[in-house]
Design a protein around this motif. Structure first.
Motif, short mmCIF file in Angstrom:
data_model
loop_
_atom_site.label_atom_id
_atom_site.label_comp_id
_atom_site.label_asym_id
_atom_site.label_seq_id
_atom_site.Cartn_x
_atom_site.Cartn_y
_atom_site.Cartn_z
N ASN A 145 64.83 66.97 72.78
CA ASN A 145 64.23 68.01 73.63
C ASN A 145 65.26 69.05 74.05
OD1 ASN A 145 61.79 66.69 73.50
ND2 ASN A 145 61.96 65.75 75.52
N ALA A 146 66.45 68.59 74.43
CA ALA A 146 67.50 69.51 74.86
C ALA A 146 67.92 70.44 73.73
CB ALA A 146 68.70 68.73 75.39
N LEU A 147 67.85 69.94 72.50
CA LEU A 147 68.20 70.75 71.33
C LEU A 147 66.99 71.44 70.71
CD1 LEU A 147 70.67 68.20 69.70
CD2 LEU A 147 71.27 70.43 70.71
N GLU A 148 65.87 71.37 71.41
CA GLU A 148 64.61 71.96 70.96
C GLU A 148 64.24 71.50 69.56
OE1 GLU A 148 64.59 76.18 71.74
OE2 GLU A 148 64.92 75.84 73.88
N GLY A 149 64.51 70.23 69.28
CA GLY A 149 64.11 69.61 68.02
C GLY A 149 64.93 69.98 66.80
N GLU A 150 65.92 70.81 66.97
CA GLU A 150 66.75 71.24 65.84
C GLU A 150 68.11 70.55 65.92
OE1 GLU A 150 68.82 75.28 64.23
OE2 GLU A 150 66.82 75.48 65.10
N TRP A 151 68.29 69.53 65.08
CA TRP A 151 69.51 68.74 65.11
C TRP A 151 70.70 69.54 64.58
CZ3 TRP A 151 68.70 65.01 68.19
CH2 TRP A 151 67.49 64.32 68.20
N PRO A 152 71.88 69.31 65.13
CA PRO A 152 73.10 69.95 64.59
C PRO A 152 73.32 69.52 63.14
CG PRO A 152 73.53 68.95 66.74
CD PRO A 152 72.16 68.50 66.32
N ASN A 153 73.92 70.38 62.35
CA ASN A 153 74.15 70.08 60.94
C ASN A 153 75.03 68.86 60.72
OD1 ASN A 153 72.58 72.23 60.11
ND2 ASN A 153 74.31 73.64 60.06
N ASN A 154 75.93 68.57 61.64
CA ASN A 154 76.84 67.44 61.47
C ASN A 154 76.28 66.12 61.98
OD1 ASN A 154 77.08 68.40 64.10
ND2 ASN A 154 79.28 67.99 64.23
N LEU A 155 75.06 66.13 62.49
CA LEU A 155 74.42 64.88 62.91
C LEU A 155 73.79 64.24 61.69
CD1 LEU A 155 73.55 62.82 64.97
CD2 LEU A 155 71.63 64.29 65.56
N SER A 156 74.38 63.13 61.25
CA SER A 156 73.94 62.52 59.99
C SER A 156 73.08 61.27 60.17
CB SER A 156 75.15 62.19 59.12
OG SER A 156 76.00 61.30 59.80
N GLY A 157 72.99 60.74 61.38
CA GLY A 157 72.17 59.55 61.54
C GLY A 157 72.22 58.96 62.93
N TRP A 158 71.56 57.79 63.03
CA TRP A 158 71.41 57.10 64.31
C TRP A 158 71.79 55.65 64.15
CZ3 TRP A 158 70.19 59.95 68.47
CH2 TRP A 158 69.71 61.23 68.22
N PHE A 159 72.37 55.09 65.18
CA PHE A 159 72.68 53.66 65.22
C PHE A 159 72.06 53.10 66.48
CE2 PHE A 159 75.16 49.92 66.25
CZ PHE A 159 75.18 49.27 65.02
N ASP A 160 71.21 52.09 66.32
CA ASP A 160 70.50 51.47 67.43
C ASP A 160 71.36 50.36 68.03
OD1 ASP A 160 68.69 50.41 69.22
OD2 ASP A 160 67.13 50.01 67.73
N LEU A 161 71.78 50.54 69.26
CA LEU A 161 72.62 49.55 69.94
C LEU A 161 71.82 48.38 70.51
CD1 LEU A 161 75.02 51.92 71.93
CD2 LEU A 161 75.59 50.53 69.93
N ARG A 162 70.51 48.47 70.54
CA ARG A 162 69.71 47.43 71.19
C ARG A 162 69.97 46.02 70.65
NH1 ARG A 162 64.13 50.70 71.10
NH2 ARG A 162 65.08 51.19 69.10
N PRO A 163 70.13 45.82 69.34
CA PRO A 163 70.42 44.45 68.88
C PRO A 163 71.76 43.91 69.37
CG PRO A 163 69.61 45.79 67.06
CD PRO A 163 69.87 46.72 68.21
N LEU A 164 72.68 44.77 69.73
CA LEU A 164 73.99 44.32 70.20
C LEU A 164 74.02 43.97 71.67
CD1 LEU A 164 76.37 46.88 68.46
CD2 LEU A 164 75.47 44.73 67.58
N ILE A 165 73.08 44.52 72.43
CA ILE A 165 73.09 44.36 73.88
C ILE A 165 73.07 42.89 74.29
CG2 ILE A 165 71.71 44.76 75.96
CD1 ILE A 165 71.06 47.52 74.80
N ASP A 166 72.34 42.07 73.56
CA ASP A 166 72.22 40.66 73.92
C ASP A 166 73.34 39.79 73.37
OD1 ASP A 166 69.93 41.10 75.43
OD2 ASP A 166 68.63 40.92 73.68
N THR A 167 74.28 40.37 72.65
CA THR A 167 75.41 39.56 72.19
C THR A 167 76.38 39.42 73.36
OG1 THR A 167 76.70 41.45 71.38
CG2 THR A 167 75.18 40.40 69.81
N GLY A 168 76.95 38.26 73.49
CA GLY A 168 77.84 37.99 74.61
C GLY A 168 79.02 38.93 74.67
N VAL A 169 79.63 39.19 73.53
CA VAL A 169 80.83 40.01 73.52
C VAL A 169 80.52 41.45 73.95
CG1 VAL A 169 80.71 40.61 71.06
CG2 VAL A 169 82.92 40.60 72.22
#
Length: 166
Positions: A98-122
């Protein structure tokens, strides 16, 4: 390069950006913005008690809504040619979009979901440890740094595991 993202916002239903924090995996690239003219009447009780008290402490971070997109684009332009955003909530991703009005920067190549890591102890221990060092929870920049700390601890554990396997 991974960029750890966190946001604070008014409410899950009537969602408006209050603040955004991002920090690079290397710890050298950092951005924190607070929107001064968000609609406080949209904020739920949790946001009023946990987020509001943390606002206004970093004067150079305070911006008006109309400035957010330009500040984000200028910051992304300083980053390497390929970055991946790491966050633990679809709301964070949506608010950045929304802040970027739906237009991603050219250097944004992907997403990494941290949710699976949240429940790891470390990961959890590293995040908690980061926050106990005078870095309050529910502050977008501190939470982004905490995610980075969790990621680094998780990666160190993975590397040690691979080394021990040999």
């Amino acid at each position: 390069m991974l960029i750890f993202l966190d946001t604070e916002f008014t409410d899950f239903i009537d969602c408006e950006l209050i603040s955004i924090g991002m920090v690079g995996e290397d710890g050298r690239h950092e951005l924190y913005l607070e929107v001064q003219d968000f609609d406080r009447s949209k904020c739920n009780a949790f946001v009023q008690s946990a987020v509001w008290s943390q606002l206004g402490r970093i004067e150079e971070a305070i911006v008006r809504k109309v400035e957010v997109q330009a500040r984000l684009r200028a910051w992304f332009a300083t980053l390497p040619r390929s970055v991946t955003i790491a966050c633990d909530s679809q709301h964070d991703r949506d608010l950045l979009a929304n802040a970027l009005e739906g237009e991603w920067p050219n250097n944004l190549s992907g997403w990494f979901d941290l949710r699976p890591l949240i429940d790891t102890g470390v990961f959890d221990r590293a995040v908690t440890q980061y926050h106990t060092k005078t870095h309050p929870w529910h502050h977008a920049l501190h939470d982004a740094h905490a995610h980075r700390a969790g990621w680094l601890a998780w990666m160190d554990q993975r590397r040690r595991g691979k080394l021990e396997a040999y």
